[in-house]
Every structure is written in structure tokens, then in C-alpha cells.
Design a protein around this motif. Structure first.
Motif, PDB file in Angstrom:
ATOM      1  N   LEU A 263      44.728  40.642  43.930  1.00  0.00           N
ATOM      2  CA  LEU A 263      43.878  41.502  44.745  1.00  0.00           C
ATOM      3  C   LEU A 263      44.704  42.606  45.387  1.00  0.00           C
ATOM      4  O   LEU A 263      44.312  43.774  45.389  1.00  0.00           O
ATOM      5  CB  LEU A 263      43.142  40.695  45.815  1.00  0.00           C
ATOM      6  N   PHE A 264      45.873  42.266  45.919  1.00  0.00           N
ATOM      7  CA  PHE A 264      46.728  43.267  46.546  1.00  0.00           C
ATOM      8  C   PHE A 264      47.171  44.318  45.528  1.00  0.00           C
ATOM      9  O   PHE A 264      47.160  45.513  45.812  1.00  0.00           O
ATOM     10  CB  PHE A 264      47.943  42.606  47.210  1.00  0.00           C
ATOM     11  N   GLU A 265      47.557  43.884  44.330  1.00  0.00           N
ATOM     12  CA  GLU A 265      47.971  44.818  43.281  1.00  0.00           C
ATOM     13  C   GLU A 265      46.840  45.781  42.938  1.00  0.00           C
ATOM     14  O   GLU A 265      47.057  46.987  42.796  1.00  0.00           O
ATOM     15  CB  GLU A 265      48.411  44.056  42.036  1.00  0.00           C
ATOM     16  N   LEU A 266      45.622  45.258  42.785  1.00  0.00           N
ATOM     17  CA  LEU A 266      44.473  46.122  42.487  1.00  0.00           C
ATOM     18  C   LEU A 266      44.181  47.072  43.648  1.00  0.00           C
ATOM     19  O   LEU A 266      43.823  48.230  43.442  1.00  0.00           O
ATOM     20  CB  LEU A 266      43.236  45.273  42.189  1.00  0.00           C
ATOM     21  N   ALA A 267      44.344  46.581  44.872  1.00  0.00           N
ATOM     22  CA  ALA A 267      44.101  47.414  46.046  1.00  0.00           C
ATOM     23  C   ALA A 267      45.091  48.578  46.106  1.00  0.00           C
ATOM     24  O   ALA A 267      44.706  49.717  46.392  1.00  0.00           O
ATOM     25  CB  ALA A 267      44.181  46.568  47.318  1.00  0.00           C
ATOM     26  N   VAL A 268      46.352  48.317  45.830  1.00  0.00           N
ATOM     27  CA  VAL A 268      47.362  49.378  45.828  1.00  0.00           C
ATOM     28  C   VAL A 268      47.058  50.382  44.721  1.00  0.00           C
ATOM     29  O   VAL A 268      47.118  51.600  44.929  1.00  0.00           O
ATOM     30  CB  VAL A 268      48.787  48.791  45.676  1.00  0.00           C
ATOM     31  N   GLU A 269      46.711  49.890  43.559  1.00  0.00           N
ATOM     32  CA  GLU A 269      46.373  50.768  42.435  1.00  0.00           C
ATOM     33  C   GLU A 269      45.179  51.655  42.777  1.00  0.00           C
ATOM     34  O   GLU A 269      45.178  52.850  42.490  1.00  0.00           O
ATOM     35  CB  GLU A 269      46.056  49.922  41.197  1.00  0.00           C
ATOM     36  N   ALA A 270      44.189  51.079  43.418  1.00  0.00           N
ATOM     37  CA  ALA A 270      42.970  51.825  43.748  1.00  0.00           C
ATOM     38  C   ALA A 270      43.254  52.960  44.720  1.00  0.00           C
ATOM     39  O   ALA A 270      42.863  54.103  44.482  1.00  0.00           O
ATOM     40  CB  ALA A 270      41.922  50.872  44.341  1.00  0.00           C
ATOM     41  N   VAL A 271      43.924  52.679  45.826  1.00  0.00           N
ATOM     42  CA  VAL A 271      44.191  53.742  46.806  1.00  0.00           C
ATOM     43  C   VAL A 271      45.178  54.757  46.225  1.00  0.00           C
ATOM     44  O   VAL A 271      45.118  55.943  46.550  1.00  0.00           O
ATOM     45  CB  VAL A 271      44.646  53.177  48.170  1.00  0.00           C
ATOM     46  N   GLY A 272      46.039  54.315  45.329  1.00  0.00           N
ATOM     47  CA  GLY A 272      46.974  55.224  44.678  1.00  0.00           C
ATOM     48  C   GLY A 272      46.296  56.268  43.822  1.00  0.00           C
ATOM     49  O   GLY A 272      46.830  57.364  43.613  1.00  0.00           O
ATOM     50  N   GLU A 273      45.112  55.967  43.326  1.00  0.00           N
ATOM     51  CA  GLU A 273      44.375  56.944  42.526  1.00  0.00           C
ATOM     52  C   GLU A 273      43.799  58.073  43.372  1.00  0.00           C
ATOM     53  O   GLU A 273      43.581  59.158  42.869  1.00  0.00           O
ATOM     54  CB  GLU A 273      43.260  56.261  41.731  1.00  0.00           C
ATOM     55  N   VAL A 274      43.536  57.820  44.641  1.00  0.00           N
ATOM     56  CA  VAL A 274      42.977  58.878  45.496  1.00  0.00           C
ATOM     57  C   VAL A 274      44.023  59.515  46.406  1.00  0.00           C
ATOM     58  O   VAL A 274      43.864  60.659  46.806  1.00  0.00           O
ATOM     59  CB  VAL A 274      41.783  58.381  46.344  1.00  0.00           C
ATOM     60  N   ASP A 275      45.088  58.775  46.737  1.00  0.00           N
ATOM     61  CA  ASP A 275      46.113  59.318  47.623  1.00  0.00           C
ATOM     62  C   ASP A 275      47.430  58.586  47.363  1.00  0.00           C
ATOM     63  O   ASP A 275      47.765  57.624  48.050  1.00  0.00           O
ATOM     64  CB  ASP A 275      45.676  59.150  49.089  1.00  0.00           C
ATOM     65  N   PRO A 276      48.185  59.051  46.355  1.00  0.00           N
ATOM     66  CA  PRO A 276      49.425  58.360  45.991  1.00  0.00           C
ATOM     67  C   PRO A 276      50.432  58.249  47.136  1.00  0.00           C
ATOM     68  O   PRO A 276      51.100  57.227  47.275  1.00  0.00           O
ATOM     69  CB  PRO A 276      49.991  59.204  44.847  1.00  0.00           C
ATOM     70  N   ALA A 277      50.535  59.271  47.968  1.00  0.00           N
ATOM     71  CA  ALA A 277      51.484  59.218  49.084  1.00  0.00           C
ATOM     72  C   ALA A 277      51.084  58.129  50.074  1.00  0.00           C
ATOM     73  O   ALA A 277      51.940  57.394  50.578  1.00  0.00           O
ATOM     74  CB  ALA A 277      51.563  60.580  49.779  1.00  0.00           C
ATOM     75  N   PHE A 278      49.787  58.015  50.345  1.00  0.00           N
ATOM     76  CA  PHE A 278      49.323  56.982  51.269  1.00  0.00           C
ATOM     77  C   PHE A 278      49.568  55.593  50.683  1.00  0.00           C
ATOM     78  O   PHE A 278      49.919  54.656  51.413  1.00  0.00           O
ATOM     79  CB  PHE A 278      47.837  57.174  51.594  1.00  0.00           C
ATOM     80  N   ALA A 279      49.391  55.449  49.371  1.00  0.00           N
ATOM     81  CA  ALA A 279      49.618  54.154  48.719  1.00  0.00           C
ATOM     82  C   ALA A 279      51.055  53.676  48.911  1.00  0.00           C
ATOM     83  O   ALA A 279      51.307  52.475  48.983  1.00  0.00           O
ATOM     84  CB  ALA A 279      49.285  54.243  47.232  1.00  0.00           C
ATOM     85  N   GLU A 280      51.981  54.610  49.031  1.00  0.00           N
ATOM     86  CA  GLU A 280      53.385  54.262  49.265  1.00  0.00           C
ATOM     87  C   GLU A 280      53.666  53.986  50.741  1.00  0.00           C
ATOM     88  O   GLU A 280      54.636  53.328  51.081  1.00  0.00           O
ATOM     89  CB  GLU A 280      54.287  55.396  48.785  1.00  0.00           C
ATOM     90  N   ALA A 281      52.795  54.502  51.636  1.00  0.00           N
ATOM     91  CA  ALA A 281      53.084  54.468  53.072  1.00  0.00           C
ATOM     92  C   ALA A 281      52.340  53.386  53.847  1.00  0.00           C
ATOM     93  O   ALA A 281      52.803  52.989  54.917  1.00  0.00           O
ATOM     94  CB  ALA A 281      52.760  55.829  53.689  1.00  0.00           C
ATOM     95  N   PHE A 282      51.186  52.904  53.343  1.00  0.00           N
ATOM     96  CA  PHE A 282      50.415  51.976  54.180  1.00  0.00           C
ATOM     97  C   PHE A 282      51.196  50.680  54.395  1.00  0.00           C
ATOM     98  O   PHE A 282      51.957  50.246  53.545  1.00  0.00           O
ATOM     99  CB  PHE A 282      49.002  51.744  53.631  1.00  0.00           C
ATOM    100  N   THR A 283      51.001  50.102  55.580  1.00  0.00           N
ATOM    101  CA  THR A 283      51.795  48.932  55.971  1.00  0.00           C
ATOM    102  C   THR A 283      50.973  47.654  56.100  1.00  0.00           C
ATOM    103  O   THR A 283      51.543  46.576  56.267  1.00  0.00           O
ATOM    104  CB  THR A 283      52.509  49.193  57.305  1.00  0.00           C
ATOM    105  N   ALA A 284      49.647  47.776  56.076  1.00  0.00           N
ATOM    106  CA  ALA A 284      48.807  46.588  56.249  1.00  0.00           C
ATOM    107  C   ALA A 284      47.496  46.782  55.494  1.00  0.00           C
ATOM    108  O   ALA A 284      46.990  47.902  55.378  1.00  0.00           O
ATOM    109  CB  ALA A 284      48.525  46.342  57.724  1.00  0.00           C
ATOM    110  N   LEU A 285      46.955  45.677  55.000  1.00  0.00           N
ATOM    111  CA  LEU A 285      45.667  45.687  54.298  1.00  0.00           C
ATOM    112  C   LEU A 285      44.814  44.563  54.867  1.00  0.00           C
ATOM    113  O   LEU A 285      45.224  43.402  54.866  1.00  0.00           O
ATOM    114  CB  LEU A 285      45.873  45.465  52.794  1.00  0.00           C
TER     115      LEU A 285
END
Length: 140
Positions: free
Chosen positions: A3-25
Motif C-alpha cells: 500500500l505504501f509503495e502504491l501511495a508513493v507511486e500515486a503522489v509521484g505522478e502528480v507531484d514528484p518533488a512532494f513524493a520525495e519530501a513527504f514524511t508521513a502518510l
């Protein structure tokens, strides 16, 4: 973990920089909360909601003392600054949400409560250009 891997992939499609920066889900089911402020956030968050629900489920945000906006996150990402008062509008049914936070690092200035959708990243698929849709194998 998947689930975490899919979540990172999903947000990375709309905002790659944010996908690298977020600290909590936060992953929630049927979250209902009163208006609140995310005091630990250092910048805006992204929210995505999924499920079989009707009648609302948007993120309501107090943009000013006289204006409340609703950000629809059903099957798509919305970007909100949680340091402004916000809550989930009433809904019926089963609603899952993924909320991506940044709680450490450089504090971004509070400039606006809501943000226009970002254009898709160059690596985004045509399907994700309008809104990210979970893959058919996704099971919350």
C-alpha cells in the motif's frame, strides 16, 4: 508495505518533488472529524479519497473568516494547507483516505489554503493527467 509503495507511486505522478519530501502518510477508513488545524505540518498536504460513498466526503477548508472552500478528493488528489482550519464534509458509505504530510524540514510560508491542481509530471500516463486512478489491483 505494498500500500505504501502504491501511495508513493500515486503522489509521484502528480507531484514528484512532494513524493520525495513527504514524511508521513495517514490511511483512514470512514474518518469523521471536527474542524481542526494540523499543528505539526510544515507545509501543505495532499489528500486522496476512495470508496463507495455519497453526499460529500470533500475536504472543507476555511480560506478566510468568510469563505470556506470544498476540495473534492474522490479518486483524485487535492492539495490543501492543513495549517488552515479544515474538516471532511458529511458523507454516507465507506470512504478511505490517504493523507500525505510533511512534518519536518523547512517551514513553508502560509500563503493560501487551497491549491490549483498541478499539471501532470512528464512521466505521468495519459490516465493520470486528469486525476490519479488506483490500479485495478488496488484493494484498500
Amino acid at each position: 508495505e505494498r500500500l505504501f509503495e502504491l501511495a508513493v507511486e500515486a503522489v509521484g505522478e502528480v507531484d514528484p518533488a512532494f513524493a520525495e519530501a513527504f514524511t508521513a502518510l495517514a490511511v483512514t477508513k470512514n474518518f469523521v472529524g471536527s474542524p481542526h488545524i494540523d499543528t505539526l505540518n510544515v507545509g501543505p498536504f495532499y489528500g486522496l479519497s476512495l470508496g463507495e460513498f455519497t453526499g460529500g466526503g470533500a475536504i472543507a477548508v476555511e480560506c478566510s473568516p468568510f469563505q470556506v472552500a470544498e476540495v473534492d478528493t474522490r479518486g483524485k488528489f487535492g492539495k490543501v494547507d492543513g495549517r488552515f482550519p479544515h474538516w471532511v464534509t458529511p458523507y454516507e458509505g465507506t470512504r478511505y483516505s490517504l493523507i500525505y504530510y510533511v512534518t519536518s524540514g523547512i517551514v513553508e510560508p502560509q500563503t493560501t489554503a487551497i491549491f490549483a491542481p498541478l499539471p501532470p509530471s512528464p512521466n505521468a500516463t495519459e490516465k493520470s493527467a486528469a486525476a490519479w486512478v488506483p490500479p485495478t489491483s488496488f484493494e484498500p
